[in-house]
Scaffold this active site. Structure first.
Site, mmCIF file in Angstrom:
data_model
loop_
_atom_site.group_PDB
_atom_site.id
_atom_site.type_symbol
_atom_site.label_atom_id
_atom_site.label_comp_id
_atom_site.label_asym_id
_atom_site.label_seq_id
_atom_site.Cartn_x
_atom_site.Cartn_y
_atom_site.Cartn_z
ATOM 1 N N TYR A 147 -0.583 -17.135 6.412
ATOM 2 C CA TYR A 147 -1.109 -16.932 7.757
ATOM 3 C C TYR A 147 -1.904 -15.640 7.795
ATOM 4 O O TYR A 147 -1.428 -14.588 7.351
ATOM 5 C CB TYR A 147 0.049 -16.856 8.754
ATOM 6 C CG TYR A 147 -0.364 -16.529 10.181
ATOM 7 C CD1 TYR A 147 -0.889 -17.520 11.013
ATOM 8 C CD2 TYR A 147 -0.208 -15.251 10.690
ATOM 9 C CE1 TYR A 147 -1.246 -17.233 12.323
ATOM 10 C CE2 TYR A 147 -0.565 -14.957 11.995
ATOM 11 C CZ TYR A 147 -1.081 -15.945 12.813
ATOM 12 O OH TYR A 147 -1.436 -15.654 14.110
ATOM 13 N N ASP A 239 -3.308 -9.156 2.249
ATOM 14 C CA ASP A 239 -2.885 -9.118 3.647
ATOM 15 C C ASP A 239 -1.465 -8.553 3.670
ATOM 16 O O ASP A 239 -0.490 -9.275 3.507
ATOM 17 C CB ASP A 239 -2.944 -10.513 4.250
ATOM 18 C CG ASP A 239 -2.596 -10.527 5.734
ATOM 19 O OD1 ASP A 239 -1.991 -9.555 6.210
ATOM 20 O OD2 ASP A 239 -2.926 -11.519 6.411
ATOM 21 N N LYS A 267 2.200 -3.899 11.633
ATOM 22 C CA LYS A 267 3.650 -3.972 11.822
ATOM 23 C C LYS A 267 4.350 -2.664 11.457
ATOM 24 O O LYS A 267 4.418 -1.761 12.276
ATOM 25 C CB LYS A 267 4.209 -5.184 11.089
ATOM 26 C CG LYS A 267 3.635 -6.506 11.613
ATOM 27 C CD LYS A 267 4.394 -7.713 11.162
ATOM 28 C CE LYS A 267 3.725 -9.008 11.574
ATOM 29 N NZ LYS A 267 3.840 -9.346 12.988
#
Length: 447
Positions: A147, A239, A267
């Protein structure tokens, strides 16, 4: 804790739920939350949450990962409070953004330059744009089940026929440049490069799959990927929105010893504050600086963002939590597996201590070694999604998709509480299953 105290009812403020349903589509502000229990939280502190009814939970969702230091970390929040008292957004430069990026680059070690943004999704777009500008190519290799955000150019569902739109309203042609291959399959990767010589601008991947499973790279896979990208003039993009600063201070690049050309962080980067970053080689990032490649944003490197990044880097450097996270996560994995064996439940646990995946094997299946999206799908993911709601009722807050995140704030008290609550939850789940199986037999006997 008594058995009655151990079971929490679904979040309690029916008035809040009704109000949310009236003004928020689906009652939520992110589609990821549609599948979760409609729980309204009042506060979080360290590794625990409290809902509006006063029920307490040990938290292994951590806001989908950002709360790596725990909720409301006092040092980070104090730094943001002090900084924001002097202003928020200037539409110009400020000293704190320079300090934050200097500390970020020192932490990851391999990159020359970086920029701060707001979300991982937008940072992905910036990285892909840079890769295409630098190479003059269009195609991108990605990996099934991974994702990279919710925008039209990256959101996709993965099936045997290749990528397809992951949402209604998403033009299929926006995914035409993607070449999807299985994670951990170097041979399939080599075939993609051979079939499309001189066409591939970038390879983008979660170096450890976290959004779908918690699947670590097999030995040699990332190394071979790096070789192929170098040989073909292709930009390698990690990523690291989830893995950055979680798997190691230098992220997955440090943990696995493979250096990308660009990387995206989020995050854990900012102690829970909404910040993302793109970092990489100077000759790539400088294309932003010349204006040849556009990367803009009113809230990029806001005072709050820069203060949060700077302070989080300080906390991680001054008191590295990685040994304690490994210890806690390792003990938790062992404890969950033991409870599965004790209850005769086909629990499947895999991943690393900082981020691991829990699910169930299907009837009769042996312990499953999960190496890619396809083997992940062999697990009974729907059963675990239902079980996650049972866990919530017993005071463990987790994602329905199976990922568990451990934080720097989790300790022995959380380990003991989690294993006790999981024990109760798995027993309750087994009892519910037995009752459900018995009901048809009782009806047959009465007919």
């Amino acid at each position: 804790m008594t058995a009655d105290q151990a079971v929490r009812r679904d979040t309690g403020d029916a008035g809040l739920a009704a109000r949310a349903a009236a003004v928020l589509p689906g009652g939520v502000n992110s589609n990821v939350r549609l599948a979760a229990s409609r729980t309204f939280f009042e506060r979080g502190s360290g590794p625990r949450l409290w809902d509006v009814d006063g029920n307490e939970y040990v938290d292994y969702l951590l806001g989908q990962g950002p709360a790596f230091l725990g909720h409301a970390h006092p040092q980070v929040n104090a730094a943001v409070t002090a900084a924001v008292s002097r202003g928020m957004v200037f539409g110009a430069q400020h000293a704190l953004e320079v300090e934050a990026v200097e500390k970020l680059l020192a932490a990851i070690g391999w990159a020359d330059m970086a920029r701060l943004g707001v979300s991982g999704t937008e940072a992905v777009q910036a990285a892909l744009r840079l890769a295409r500008a630098a190479t003059g190519r269009r195609r991108v290799i990605g990996f099934a089940g991974q994702y990279h955000g919710w925008l039209d150019t990256v959101l996709m569902a993965h099936g045997p026929d290749g990528p397809r739109p992951g949402s209604a309203g998403q033009p299929p042609e926006y995914l035409a440049d993607w070449l999807i291959t299985p994670f951990n399959d170097s041979v399939a990767l080599e075939r993609q490069f051979s079939a499309h010589p001189g066409e591939i601008a970038a390879v983008i991947l979660e170096p450890m799959m976290c959004n779908s499973g918690a699947i670590a790279p097999q030995p040699g896979f990332l190394e071979r990927l790096r070789e192929l990208c170098t040989a073909n003039g292709t930009v390698l993009i990690f990523d690291e929105v989830v893995t950055g600063f979680r798997l190691a201070f230098g992220g997955a690049a440090q943990r696995f010893g493979v250096t990308p050309d660009l990387a995206i962080y989020g995050k854990a980067l900012a102690g829970g504050w909404p910040v993302a970053a793109i970092a990489g080689r100077r000759e790539l990032l400088e294309q932003f600086g010349t204006g040849r490649v556009n990367h803009s944003g009113t809230f990029n490197a806001s005072v709050m963002a820069a203060a949060a990044v700077s302070s989080t880097m300080d906390v991680l450097r001054q008191a590295p939590p990685y040994a304690s996270v490994e210890e806690h996560g390792g003990a938790l994995i062992d404890g969950l597996r033991e409870l599965g064996h004790r209850h005769g439940v086909p629990l499947n646990v895999h991943g690393l201590p900082a981020a691991f995946h829990v699910s169930f094997r299907r009837d009769g299946a042996a312990e499953t070694t999960v190496v890619d999206h396809a083997t992940l799908q062999s697990l009974d993911l729907d059963r675990y999604a239902r079980f996650s709601r049972t866990l919530a009722r017993h005071g463990i807050w987790v994602a329905g998709r199976g990922i568990w995140y451990c934080s720097a704030a989790h300790g022995q008290a959380e380990l003991a509480d989690t294993l006790e609550r999981f024990d109760r939850a798995i027993a309750a789940d087994a009892a519910d299953g037995a009752r459900a199986a018995e009901a048809p037999r009782q009806r047959e006997g009465q007919s």
